[in-house]
Scaffold this motif. Structure first.
Motif, mmCIF file in Angstrom:
data_model
loop_
_atom_site.group_PDB
_atom_site.id
_atom_site.type_symbol
_atom_site.label_atom_id
_atom_site.label_comp_id
_atom_site.label_asym_id
_atom_site.label_seq_id
_atom_site.Cartn_x
_atom_site.Cartn_y
_atom_site.Cartn_z
ATOM 1 N N GLN A 126 0.830 -1.202 0.000
ATOM 2 C CA GLN A 126 0.000 0.000 0.000
ATOM 3 C C GLN A 126 0.865 1.254 0.000
ATOM 4 O O GLN A 126 0.560 2.242 -0.686
ATOM 5 N N GLY A 146 -6.076 -0.773 3.763
ATOM 6 C CA GLY A 146 -6.074 0.116 2.616
ATOM 7 C C GLY A 146 -5.410 1.443 2.924
ATOM 8 O O GLY A 146 -4.767 1.622 3.958
ATOM 9 N N ARG A 147 -5.608 2.389 2.011
ATOM 10 C CA ARG A 147 -5.033 3.723 2.147
ATOM 11 C C ARG A 147 -6.122 4.692 2.603
ATOM 12 O O ARG A 147 -7.126 4.866 1.905
#
Length: 333
Positions: A126, A146-147
């Motif tokens: 990521q 996630g980001r």
């Protein structure tokens, strides 16, 4: 790097490193992990050494005339939600530093990326995606899920119970001379609070602002007493944990602390939070400069200080505390 390295030495070494990269194909930017440096600056203890070292890199890039994006890595400086604590909010100073637009390259690239305390291959992947394409964002929290990017959302305004009466406790005002602190204290007095403890600078403090702050606190005391309140002044620096603890003990058993109005910096906020963990507060209000949210003043280093306070406020929320913490933004210019 060391915080006492000369600027010319840092620029020379960084320039040599960039030259070697260009011989191998070029440099797309600078990735800094200097936030991991622990402790205060040896000569300026109010400044974290990680911020001082990062500033040296910013200055070196300017000396070299390099228009490269600088990404600063932090670890556990921010929280993405209740299940993601921020174990090291002190690194939040760097988040404020990166918000100053004057420190960015011409295209505005660069920023801050927060990593979790434990890294795995998914998180590293990521991070690689962020560095390859930030898509116009400049603040990321990279997690295995996630980001995450920073967004400002509207919060619902709390509506008090119709018959709710203010607790008969003490309201602590750490910045009695500040405009925001004065306004909030008077509003609470009008709402029915009767006991106030105003912190004023210690007399022996060598600062030109001490007489003005003390005079402002005296004026506020007069205004509060005119509203029927009982007011005490206590000389203490809220960033001094021992002095702050003594001030809190001055509230007494009959009128224990119930509300905190804080207008100071992040170090004092951390002490206030930790020293009041066992106290049932009805309000914990922290005032901050609007630049802490936007970094809109290119020349203001106050953004770094205020953002650190923001990280501490988030830290208060995610440690499982049920106290009502509120941040009130103000414009000081």
């Amino acid at each position: 790097m060391n915080p006492d390295d000369e600027n010319a030495s840092v620029a020379e070494r960084l320039g040599e490193a960039l030259d070697r990269l260009r011989q191998d194909g070029g440099a797309a930017g600078v990735l800094s992990a200097l936030a991991a440096a622990k402790g205060p600056h040896p000569e300026h203890p109010a400044i974290p050494v990680g911020v001082a070292l990062t500033t040296r890199v910013v200055e070196a890039l300017a000396v070299l005339g390099e228009d490269l994006p600088l990404w600063s890595l932090t670890r556990g400086a921010v929280s993405t939600g209740p299940g993601d604590p921020s174990p090291d909010p002190a690194q939040g100073h760097l988040w404020g530093l990166s918000r100053i637009p004057g420190l960015r390259p011409s295209d505005g690239a660069g920023g801050t990326i927060d990593l979790p305390a434990a890294l795995d291959s998914v998180t590293v992947a990521q991070l690689t995606r962020v560095l390859a394409s930030a898509e116009g964002e400049d603040e990321f929290a990279v997690r295995p899920s996630g980001r995450h990017v920073r967004r400002l959302l509207r919060a619902p305004w709390p509506v008090p119970e119709p018959d709710a009466a203010p607790a008969d406790g003490t309201v602590l005002v750490t910045g009695a001379g500040a405009t925001a602190g004065r306004a909030a204290a008077l509003a609470l007095a009008d709402a029915g609070h009767h006991h106030f403890l105003l912190l004023v600078p210690e007399a022996e403090t060598e600062s030109e602002t001490v007489p003005a702050a003390t005079a402002a606190a005296d004026a506020l005391r007069s205004e509060l007493e005119a509203r029927g309140a009982i007011v005490r002044l206590h000389a203490a620096d809220p960033s001094d944990r021992t002095a702050l603890a003594a001030a809190l003990a001055d509230t007494g058993d009959e009128t224990p602390l119930s509300v905190v109005l804080h207008t100071g910096g992040g170090a004092a906020l951390r002490h206030l939070h930790e020293l009041t963990l066992d106290i049932q507060l009805t309000g914990f209000v922290v005032f901050a400069d609007f630049v802490a949210l936007t970094g809109s003043d290119p020349g203001s280093w106050q953004a770094a200080v205020e953002a650190s306070g923001g990280r501490n406020r988030e830290h208060v929320r995610v440690r499982g505390q049920t106290r009502p913490v509120c941040s009130a933004l103000q414009t000081l210019r």
